[in-house]
Design a protein around this motif. Structure first.
Motif, PDB file in Angstrom:
ATOM      1  N   UNK A 150     115.108  71.648  72.133  1.00 51.51           N
ATOM      2  CA  UNK A 150     114.887  70.341  71.439  1.00 51.51           C
ATOM      3  C   UNK A 150     113.404  70.345  71.843  1.00 51.51           C
ATOM      4  N   UNK A 151     112.838  70.494  72.992  1.00 52.92           N
ATOM      5  CA  UNK A 151     111.445  70.284  73.576  1.00 52.92           C
ATOM      6  C   UNK A 151     110.521  71.105  72.632  1.00 52.92           C
ATOM      7  N   UNK A 152     110.888  72.347  72.286  1.00 51.79           N
ATOM      8  CA  UNK A 152     110.164  73.242  71.605  1.00 51.79           C
ATOM      9  C   UNK A 152     110.076  72.739  70.035  1.00 51.79           C
ATOM     10  N   UNK A 153     111.184  72.211  69.481  1.00 56.06           N
ATOM     11  CA  UNK A 153     111.377  71.841  68.310  1.00 56.06           C
ATOM     12  C   UNK A 153     110.242  70.427  68.196  1.00 56.06           C
ATOM     13  N   UNK A 154     110.330  69.587  68.934  1.00 56.83           N
ATOM     14  CA  UNK A 154     109.355  68.260  69.179  1.00 56.83           C
ATOM     15  C   UNK A 154     108.037  68.789  69.331  1.00 56.83           C
ATOM     16  N   UNK A 155     107.638  69.767  70.232  1.00 54.47           N
ATOM     17  CA  UNK A 155     106.559  70.139  70.110  1.00 54.47           C
ATOM     18  C   UNK A 155     105.696  70.938  69.200  1.00 54.47           C
ATOM     19  N   UNK A 156     106.595  71.280  68.176  1.00 57.38           N
ATOM     20  CA  UNK A 156     106.273  72.057  67.124  1.00 57.38           C
ATOM     21  C   UNK A 156     106.210  71.044  65.740  1.00 57.38           C
ATOM     22  N   UNK A 157     106.793  69.999  65.858  1.00 59.01           N
ATOM     23  CA  UNK A 157     106.928  69.045  64.862  1.00 59.01           C
ATOM     24  C   UNK A 157     105.574  68.351  64.134  1.00 59.01           C
ATOM     25  N   UNK A 158     105.485  68.363  62.974  1.00 57.11           N
ATOM     26  CA  UNK A 158     104.290  67.579  62.678  1.00 57.11           C
ATOM     27  C   UNK A 158     104.611  66.572  61.626  1.00 57.11           C
ATOM     28  N   UNK A 159     103.602  65.607  61.346  1.00 60.10           N
ATOM     29  CA  UNK A 159     103.858  64.419  60.230  1.00 60.10           C
ATOM     30  C   UNK A 159     102.657  64.458  59.367  1.00 60.10           C
ATOM     31  N   UNK A 160     103.037  64.805  58.005  1.00 53.36           N
ATOM     32  CA  UNK A 160     102.070  65.073  57.154  1.00 53.36           C
ATOM     33  C   UNK A 160     101.003  66.106  57.265  1.00 53.36           C
ATOM     34  N   UNK A 161     101.434  66.917  58.031  1.00 49.81           N
ATOM     35  CA  UNK A 161     100.668  68.124  58.520  1.00 49.81           C
ATOM     36  C   UNK A 161      99.700  67.865  59.612  1.00 49.81           C
ATOM     37  N   UNK A 162     100.164  66.809  60.462  1.00 47.75           N
ATOM     38  CA  UNK A 162      99.521  66.367  61.519  1.00 47.75           C
ATOM     39  C   UNK A 162     100.412  66.561  63.061  1.00 47.75           C
ATOM     40  N   UNK A 163     100.068  67.625  63.730  1.00 46.80           N
ATOM     41  CA  UNK A 163     101.226  67.796  64.935  1.00 46.80           C
ATOM     42  C   UNK A 163     101.273  66.678  65.835  1.00 46.80           C
ATOM     43  N   UNK A 164     102.419  66.376  66.079  1.00 45.98           N
ATOM     44  CA  UNK A 164     102.470  65.009  67.022  1.00 45.98           C
ATOM     45  C   UNK A 164     102.055  65.255  68.348  1.00 45.98           C
ATOM     46  N   UNK A 165     101.736  66.355  68.865  1.00 44.37           N
ATOM     47  CA  UNK A 165     101.351  66.522  70.207  1.00 44.37           C
ATOM     48  C   UNK A 165      99.664  66.515  70.359  1.00 44.37           C
ATOM     49  N   UNK A 166      99.062  66.463  69.293  1.00 40.15           N
ATOM     50  CA  UNK A 166      97.514  66.304  69.246  1.00 40.15           C
ATOM     51  C   UNK A 166      97.140  65.042  69.400  1.00 40.15           C
ATOM     52  N   UNK A 167      95.739  64.807  69.819  1.00 43.51           N
ATOM     53  CA  UNK A 167      95.255  63.494  69.826  1.00 43.51           C
ATOM     54  C   UNK A 167      94.070  63.261  69.093  1.00 43.51           C
ATOM     55  N   UNK A 168      93.439  62.024  69.053  1.00 43.61           N
ATOM     56  CA  UNK A 168      92.321  61.906  67.950  1.00 43.61           C
ATOM     57  C   UNK A 168      91.129  62.786  68.492  1.00 43.61           C
ATOM     58  N   UNK A 169      91.016  63.030  69.779  1.00 42.24           N
ATOM     59  CA  UNK A 169      90.118  63.594  70.107  1.00 42.24           C
ATOM     60  C   UNK A 169      89.931  65.125  70.229  1.00 42.24           C
ATOM     61  N   UNK A 170      91.278  65.539  70.305  1.00 40.93           N
ATOM     62  CA  UNK A 170      91.426  67.055  70.394  1.00 40.93           C
ATOM     63  C   UNK A 170      91.959  67.457  68.825  1.00 40.93           C
TER      64      UNK A 170
END
Length: 323
Positions: A150-170
């Motif tokens: 489940x952690x890998x599923x969440x880590x690879x998830x994205x919303x409208x092409x935006x990965x959920x683990x990324x930030x505005x700065x990176x």
């Protein structure tokens, strides 16, 4: 690094509960037919996790409201103490002012730090969520019911092409910056509106003359600035928690100010006006307060004689007429 590990060990039971609630909602949405690996499924799970946390904090919020009311009631007395020692910088005056202030707090059962209680309690939950999401998104490792899969599923998830683990700065693409930027704006505006409701509508005139009002006015501009700066470094998954929490706070405070305003405040006067209009629509008599308006005319009620008239015979009527 050792400090963070120590904090992580202390928060481990809370992290386990947070992960369990997150997985529980993820399972519910999966049963409803949603894609378990889709970003929207994980985002909804985070949002509903936020609602559970904020609902659990409602009793503490009620205590906060009661404490704030007591603080507003003692604000005029507190101002008198401050005016008494105004301009006195010597050590004896400062100590005397501190003693009288603490005696006032003790006598009235108030605590100036009580308004920070919900935030202080929520911070460990926020750090636990951040730790759970960070480990799942970056290291792809889970905790408790949040398994590694489940952690890998969440880590690879994205919303409208935006990965959920990324930030505005990176951010690796413009999608992340667009979504993160929009969320930062909404977070900032919601926080500003929440504080503005409190400062503009829910403070009595006496409170607006006290130092407490100046502190609240400062927070009106400081808190949104904090959200702008911190939002740039938060992963999208964590930002959805913070955004949902802000919206909950804004709606909750709007309800409290509308239904239980501070006596003497602008919100209290508006509530009295609404109740008066509602009573008039229902036909309930409303007593006007003294000085309600210039030129008000007091109308004396017309008295109607409700005594029953006895029938009079013809002979008796003629006799009365002759008289």
């Amino acid at each position: 690094m050792e400090l963070f590990n120590a904090i992580g060990n202390i928060l481990w039971p809370l992290k386990w509960v947070v992960s369990a609630i997150l997985v529980g909602f993820h399972w519910i949405f999966e049963q409803l037919g949603m894609d378990p690996g889709a970003g929207i499924t994980w985002v909804l799970s985070i949002i509903f996790l936020t609602f559970v946390v904020r609902a659990a904090l409602i009793p503490i919020f009620v205590r906060q409201i009661k404490s704030q009311r007591r603080m507003l009631e003692v604000a005029p007395q507190l101002k008198k103490i401050q005016d008494k020692y105004k301009g006195k910088k010597d050590q004896f005056s400062r100590e005397a002012m501190s003693r009288e202030t603490m005696a006032l707090y003790k006598e009235t059962g108030t605590n100036p730090l009580s308004s920070c209680l919900p935030l202080l309690i929520q911070m460990p939950i926020f750090f636990s969520l951040y730790s759970v999401l960070h480990e799942a998104q970056i290291n792809k490792t889970g905790i408790g019911l949040l398994t590694n899969d489940l952690a890998r599923s969440f880590g690879d998830a994205s919303l409208f092409g935006a990965p959920l683990h990324e930030t505005f700065t990176n951010a690796s693409g413009w999608e992340v910056r667009v979504i993160a930027g929009f969320m930062i704006i909404v977070m900032t505006v919601s926080q500003f509106i929440t504080q503005l409701q409190l400062v503009a509508k829910n403070m009595s005139p006496e409170t607006k003359e006290s130092p407490m009002y100046r502190q609240q006015r400062m927070m009106l501009y400081i808190l949104p600035l904090i959200f702008i700066i911190s939002g740039l470094s938060f992963p999208l998954g964590v930002m959805f928690y913070w955004l949902a929490s802000n919206v909950w706070t804004m709606a909750q405070q709007f309800f409290v100010i509308r239904s239980m305003p501070t006596p003497g405040s602008e919100a209290a006067l508006a509530r009295e006006a609404r109740l008066a209009k509602r009573a008039q629509r229902r036909g309930t008599p409303v007593l006007a307060e003294a000085g309600a308006g210039a030129g008000a005319v007091e109308v004396e009620p017309v008295r109607v004689n409700t005594q029953r008239q006895q029938p009079v015979g013809k002979n008796r009527a003629k006799k009365n007429g002759k008289k």
